[in-house]
Scaffold this active site. Structure first.
Site, short mmCIF file in Angstrom:
data_model
loop_
_atom_site.label_atom_id
_atom_site.label_comp_id
_atom_site.label_asym_id
_atom_site.label_seq_id
_atom_site.Cartn_x
_atom_site.Cartn_y
_atom_site.Cartn_z
N ASP A 30 0.85 -1.19 0.00
CA ASP A 30 0.00 0.00 0.00
C ASP A 30 0.89 1.25 0.00
O ASP A 30 1.89 1.31 0.71
CB ASP A 30 -0.91 -0.02 1.23
CG ASP A 30 -2.08 0.93 1.11
OD1 ASP A 30 -3.22 0.47 1.08
OD2 ASP A 30 -1.84 2.17 1.06
N ASN A 86 -12.54 -3.30 3.42
CA ASN A 86 -13.45 -2.16 3.51
C ASN A 86 -14.47 -2.27 2.39
O ASN A 86 -14.11 -2.54 1.23
CB ASN A 86 -12.66 -0.85 3.40
CG ASN A 86 -11.71 -0.65 4.56
OD1 ASN A 86 -11.99 -1.06 5.68
ND2 ASN A 86 -10.58 -0.02 4.30
N GLY A 92 -15.69 2.55 4.44
CA GLY A 92 -14.48 3.31 4.17
C GLY A 92 -13.77 2.91 2.89
O GLY A 92 -12.58 3.20 2.73
N HIS A 99 -10.27 -5.50 -2.65
CA HIS A 99 -8.90 -5.69 -2.15
C HIS A 99 -8.94 -6.08 -0.68
O HIS A 99 -9.78 -5.60 0.07
CB HIS A 99 -8.05 -4.44 -2.36
CG HIS A 99 -8.69 -3.17 -1.88
ND1 HIS A 99 -9.68 -2.53 -2.60
CD2 HIS A 99 -8.51 -2.44 -0.76
CE1 HIS A 99 -10.06 -1.46 -1.94
NE2 HIS A 99 -9.38 -1.38 -0.81
N HIS A 101 -6.79 -5.92 2.67
CA HIS A 101 -5.63 -5.30 3.32
C HIS A 101 -5.01 -6.35 4.25
O HIS A 101 -5.71 -6.93 5.10
CB HIS A 101 -6.06 -4.12 4.19
CG HIS A 101 -6.64 -2.95 3.47
ND1 HIS A 101 -5.93 -1.80 3.21
CD2 HIS A 101 -7.89 -2.73 2.97
CE1 HIS A 101 -6.70 -0.93 2.59
NE2 HIS A 101 -7.90 -1.46 2.43
P1 AMP Z 1 -9.74 1.26 0.71
O1 AMP Z 1 -9.81 2.57 1.42
O2 AMP Z 1 -10.06 0.07 1.56
O3 AMP Z 1 -10.53 1.27 -0.58
O4 AMP Z 1 -8.21 1.05 0.35
C1 AMP Z 1 -7.61 1.55 -0.79
C2 AMP Z 1 -6.14 1.52 -0.51
O5 AMP Z 1 -5.44 1.63 -1.74
C3 AMP Z 1 -5.64 2.63 0.40
O6 AMP Z 1 -5.05 2.06 1.55
C4 AMP Z 1 -4.63 3.38 -0.46
O7 AMP Z 1 -3.53 3.82 0.27
C5 AMP Z 1 -4.25 2.31 -1.47
N1 AMP Z 1 -3.76 2.80 -2.74
C6 AMP Z 1 -4.34 3.74 -3.54
N2 AMP Z 1 -3.63 3.90 -4.66
C7 AMP Z 1 -2.57 3.06 -4.57
C8 AMP Z 1 -1.46 2.76 -5.41
N3 AMP Z 1 -1.29 3.37 -6.59
N4 AMP Z 1 -0.57 1.83 -5.00
C9 AMP Z 1 -0.72 1.21 -3.83
N5 AMP Z 1 -1.75 1.43 -2.98
C10 AMP Z 1 -2.66 2.35 -3.35
#
Ligand code: AMP
Length: 113
Positions: A30, A86, A92, A99, A101
């Site tokens: 991330d 999420n 959130g 995805h 986490h």
């Molecule tokens: P969510 O809020 O559960 O939808 O998580 C989305 C996640 O994607 C967040 O933790 C962001 O930091 C991560 N994220 C967004 N863009 C990128 C990227 N280009 N590379 C890696 N992580 C990303």
């Protein structure tokens, strides 16, 4: 099929720190880590959220969970870890490509914020 930044990562159109890949799944760090280890595990096939998954996705969803375990082992998370999905606005979710986490290498609080 809706495209997000994660589709670009899958196609290598934007860079990511990829830690695992197979035919069905990709795992990468991330960009805004919330723990010393913070990895996202995604299906290569677009599923918008866990709420959009169907019975036909059952094997893929199982594969994603087993990929979490594989990556956790690879990252040395023998002391435990947290897996978060999420979902939707209240959950959130900000990127609408399913995805998981994987968070580790620190002690997690409960309840989550
Ligand atoms: P969510 O809020 O559960 O939808 O998580 C989305 C996640 O994607 C967040 O933790 C962001 O930091 C991560 N994220 C967004 N863009 C990128 C990227 N280009 N590379 C890696 N992580 C990303």
């Amino acid at each position: 099929m809706s495209e997000t930044i994660f589709s670009k990562i899958i196609r290598r159109e934007i860079p990511a720190d990829i830690v695992y890949e197979d035919d069905l799944a990709l795992a990468f760090r991330d960009v805004h880590p919330q723990a010393p280890v913070h990895i996202l595990i995604i299906p290569k096939q677009v599923i918008v959220s866990i709420d959009a998954a169907t019975d036909t996705d059952a094997a893929l969803l199982g594969h994603l969970l087993l990929t979490v375990k594989r990556v956790a082992t690879q990252e040395g998370l023998e002391n435990g870890y947290r897996v978060v999905i999420n979902t939707g606005e209240d959950g959130g979710q900000t990127v609408f490509h399913l995805h998981l986490h994987l968070l580790g290498k620190r002690s997690m609080a409960w309840p989550p914020g």
